[in-house]
Design an enzyme around this catalytic site. Structure first.
Site, mmCIF file in Angstrom:
data_model
loop_
_atom_site.group_PDB
_atom_site.id
_atom_site.type_symbol
_atom_site.label_atom_id
_atom_site.label_comp_id
_atom_site.label_asym_id
_atom_site.label_seq_id
_atom_site.Cartn_x
_atom_site.Cartn_y
_atom_site.Cartn_z
ATOM 1 N N GLY A 134 0.659 5.750 0.604
ATOM 2 C CA GLY A 134 -0.131 6.899 1.051
ATOM 3 C C GLY A 134 0.807 8.143 1.208
ATOM 4 O O GLY A 134 1.800 8.127 0.771
ATOM 5 N N GLY A 135 0.203 9.331 1.712
ATOM 6 C CA GLY A 135 0.880 10.415 1.756
ATOM 7 C C GLY A 135 1.968 10.340 2.782
ATOM 8 O O GLY A 135 3.059 11.145 2.479
ATOM 9 N N MET A 136 1.973 9.521 3.875
ATOM 10 C CA MET A 136 3.242 9.232 4.656
ATOM 11 C C MET A 136 4.213 8.275 4.152
ATOM 12 O O MET A 136 5.729 8.586 4.462
ATOM 13 C CB MET A 136 2.803 8.873 6.114
ATOM 14 C CG MET A 136 3.497 8.945 7.114
ATOM 15 S SD MET A 136 4.263 10.661 7.364
ATOM 16 C CE MET A 136 5.280 10.299 8.921
ATOM 17 N N GLY A 137 4.179 7.552 3.265
ATOM 18 C CA GLY A 137 5.005 6.619 2.829
ATOM 19 C C GLY A 137 4.250 5.425 1.899
ATOM 20 O O GLY A 137 3.405 5.255 1.805
ATOM 21 N N GLY A 192 0.883 -1.129 -0.187
ATOM 22 C CA GLY A 192 0.038 -0.059 -0.070
ATOM 23 C C GLY A 192 1.039 1.137 0.046
ATOM 24 O O GLY A 192 2.001 1.270 0.261
ATOM 25 N N VAL A 244 4.222 0.765 2.188
ATOM 26 C CA VAL A 244 4.298 -0.459 3.024
ATOM 27 C C VAL A 244 4.578 -1.669 2.173
ATOM 28 O O VAL A 244 3.935 -1.936 1.166
ATOM 29 C CB VAL A 244 3.052 -0.706 3.852
ATOM 30 C CG1 VAL A 244 3.179 -1.993 4.656
ATOM 31 C CG2 VAL A 244 2.890 0.511 4.901
ATOM 32 N N LYS A 280 7.657 -0.287 6.608
ATOM 33 C CA LYS A 280 7.126 1.029 6.098
ATOM 34 C C LYS A 280 8.196 2.042 5.844
ATOM 35 O O LYS A 280 9.131 2.037 6.958
ATOM 36 C CB LYS A 280 6.032 1.598 7.191
ATOM 37 C CG LYS A 280 5.495 2.836 6.867
ATOM 38 C CD LYS A 280 4.200 3.503 7.845
ATOM 39 C CE LYS A 280 3.718 4.658 7.477
ATOM 40 N NZ LYS A 280 2.505 5.053 8.532
ATOM 41 N N ASP A 334 -7.085 7.890 15.152
ATOM 42 C CA ASP A 334 -7.544 7.541 13.793
ATOM 43 C C ASP A 334 -8.188 5.922 14.127
ATOM 44 O O ASP A 334 -8.009 5.135 13.196
ATOM 45 C CB ASP A 334 -6.475 7.401 12.879
ATOM 46 C CG ASP A 334 -6.977 7.119 11.340
ATOM 47 O OD1 ASP A 334 -8.116 7.616 11.194
ATOM 48 O OD2 ASP A 334 -6.134 6.769 10.548
#
Length: 586
Positions: free
Chosen positions: A292-295, A290, A297, A312, A407
């Site tokens: 996303g904006g942070m990094g 996967g 996986v 990650k 979250d």
């Protein structure tokens, strides 16, 4: 800025396998707005033993084990895509020549009869290339054996056609006392096939040498057969004009074969270097799960212990942002402090020489709560209590360390199989976790003014206010509401409307949507969803005690969880287990 929700699981091979349909939060529009989730597969059975279930759950790990990239599922996927591309190109090429031959069909009856078997061979190979392109579809997860069979068909059928055409052309040119032009034309076809194989098929140079060598020898063997069986061709080669033709063609094919084999070795070396470059310390990256904006996986494996895990890493383009990197490191430190059985385990973290930061997490087979509800409907009260008590225990430890998750949602609560036990709740993704007393925060959580997922966030989060542990309690109430009713408390197409509803509207009582919910559980859910933090349970421990007091006819147990997974978890469990056994034996 969007916040990604990481889900650590085993990637499904195709959409027909158990749980291959990715499920986000209750409202797909809102989930897609703030959540990036990877595909997964589920663990389940139909009366199989626990060992079989565990083996079934780990089948995708077995696919990627091995010391070379050639046994990885990444390479299988690459081989499938390349073979499909070759099949499509050959289908187009053979089809074009087939149409051209039909347009110029002006031969005598004798030549038509002689050429008819070549024509039908051409039709058959063209059709076979189209069928192969269809079978090598993008969603097909084919074993290495099936892909090698596909490789034999994609390159073997054209080779047989070229052998047929080569013999026919030699026979035809002998009748016309011509040679060089016709021989050069069929040689060009073989050269095209040789270099197509070298470019498109990922291979070792030794294996490529056998295949390419056979392709290079085939036209020479045909020429020898024609010399022995066609008197006119044999006589033609004895003339001064054509006696050097076999040597020229042999040298040309040999040079092409050597070039192609060296090319395969060069491409394979570069690919191996790229594969090795994806190593992080002792961890070998296997596949992307996967982003996303942070990094990102990745599914990974410890090279010494051969233990599957999830890694990650921060996005390379974000490496130069000190705030993002500081936030990333804070996530690691915050999560690493947690040691509860029901929190995601952090194995390791570090930096690569180029500055990439990463950390290593446990790899979980199973479902998340969103998937359970989507695929199997609302959960019975006893199972809701069983799972949420575990989540409360994990969250209580986090709060004791001064961490607010911020979250909590179905996608971040995993129902896993761990240590021989089913329905083990795992609280994931502390990427938004924030210490209650952090004087060095310096706005690290402000990649977006709103953090969390709108469907399950508390009113104070929606208003960008300071939050404490009671915000997580509200989110737990929203998750329990979803587990009991199949819906989030508020579902609107717009995230803004959802956030306004959290702050101003009362949710529909859960028992209106599911009459089987005990009134005591409904009271717990609604109290957790109170707008004002002081009206909710003040600690997770209080919520845990309230859940303990909810009466149910039959308590959900680990044994009942195992029976559920055995009977309902996945209809394809037996086939999955058999596949895993076969892969483990390779």
């Amino acid at each position: 800025m969007q916040k990604a929700a990481w889900r650590i699981w085993m990637p499904a091979a195709n959409s027909q396998e158990c749980g291959a349909l990715p499920v986000a939060d209750s409202n797909p529009t809102l989930a897609n707005a703030l959540t990036v989730e990877a595909p997964r597969s589920a663990l389940s059975s139909d009366g199989a033993s626990t060992a079989q279930l565990e083996l079934s759950a780990r089948r995708r790990v077995a696919l990627v084990e091995g010391s070379t990239p050639h046994m990885s599922s990444e390479t299988r996927s690459l081989l499938r895509r390349r073979l499909r591309t070759v099949a499509v190109l050959l289908f187009i090429g053979f089809g074009s020549f087939l149409l051209w031959s039909l347009v110029r069909w002006k031969m005598t009856e004798h030549l038509q009869a002689e050429y008819r078997w070549v024509f039908f061979s051409h039709v058959a190979v063209t059709s076979l290339m189209g069928l192969a392109a269809w079978k090598l579809c993008a969603k097909c997860d084919l074993s290495l054996t099936k892909l090698r069979i596909g490789e034999a068909v994609v390159f073997g059928a054209p080779s047989i056609l070229f052998i047929t055409l080569t013999y026919h052309k030699l026979q035809y040119c002998a009748a016309l006392d011509e040679g060089h032009a016709h021989v050069a034309s069929f040689t060009a076809a073989w050269l095209l096939l040789i270099f197509t194989y070298a470019i498109f098929v990922p291979n070792t140079w030794k294996r490529a040498a056998w295949v390419i060598g056979a392709m290079a020898l085939a036209p020479l063997v045909v020429m020898l057969v024609a010399y022995l069986t066609i008197d006119q061709f044999a006589a033609l080669l004895r003339t001064d004009d054509f006696d050097d033709m076999p040597v020229e063609q042999a040298m040309m094919l040999a040079l092409a074969a050597m070039t192609a084999i060296v090319g395969v070795h060069t491409i394979n070396t570069l690919r191996h270097e790229a594969f090795v470059a994806k190593q992080l310390g002792q961890y070998r990256l296997k596949r992307l799960l996967g982003a996303g904006g942070m990094g990102e996986v990745y599914l990974a494996e410890h090279q010494m212990m051969k233990r599957p895990c999830a890694v990650k890493v921060i996005r390379p383009e974000k490496a130069g942002d000190p705030q993002v990197l500081a936030r990333f490191e804070r996530e690691v430190r915050a999560t690493a402090k947690l040691s509860h059985w029901n929190s995601i385990d952090i194995y390791d973290y570090g930096r690569t020489p180029d500055g990439t930061f990463y950390y290593v997490m446990e790899f979980l087979p199973g479902h998340n709560l969103g998937e359970l509800v989507r695929e199997h409907g609302t959960l019975p009260a006893s199972r809701i209590l069983y799972l949420m008590r575990q989540v409360c225990d994990a969250l209580a430890e986090a709060h004791s360390h001064g961490l607010v998750h911020r979250d909590i949602k179905p996608a971040n609560i995993y129902c896993a199989y761990r240590g021989g036990v089913f329905d083990v709740s795992k609280l994931l993704d502390f990427g938004l976790a924030k210490p209650l007393t952090d004087t060095n925060d310096s706005g690290l959580t402000q990649e977006g003014s709103i953090t969390g997922s709108p469907l399950f966030m508390s009113p104070e989060q929606a208003g960008s206010e300071e939050v404490d542990g009671r915000s997580d309690i509200y989110s737990l109430g929203a998750v329990m509401y979803f587990m009991a009713t199949g819906k989030a408390p508020f579902e609107y197409a717009s995230p803004l409307k959802v956030m306004i509803a959290h702050a101003s509207e009362d949710p529909e009582p859960p028992r209106y949507l599911n009459g089987e919910i005990p009134s005591e559980l409904e009271e717990v859910i609604l109290r957790s969803l109170e707008k004002r933090p002081e009206d909710r349970f003040q600690t997770v421990a209080e919520l845990r005690e309230a859940l303990d007091r909810v009466p149910v006819d039959t308590e959900w147990t680990a044994r009942m969880a195992a029976d559920w997974w055995n009977n309902y978890g996945c209809p394809q469990r037996k086939a999955m287990a058999a596949e895993a056994v076969e892969l483990a034996a390779i």
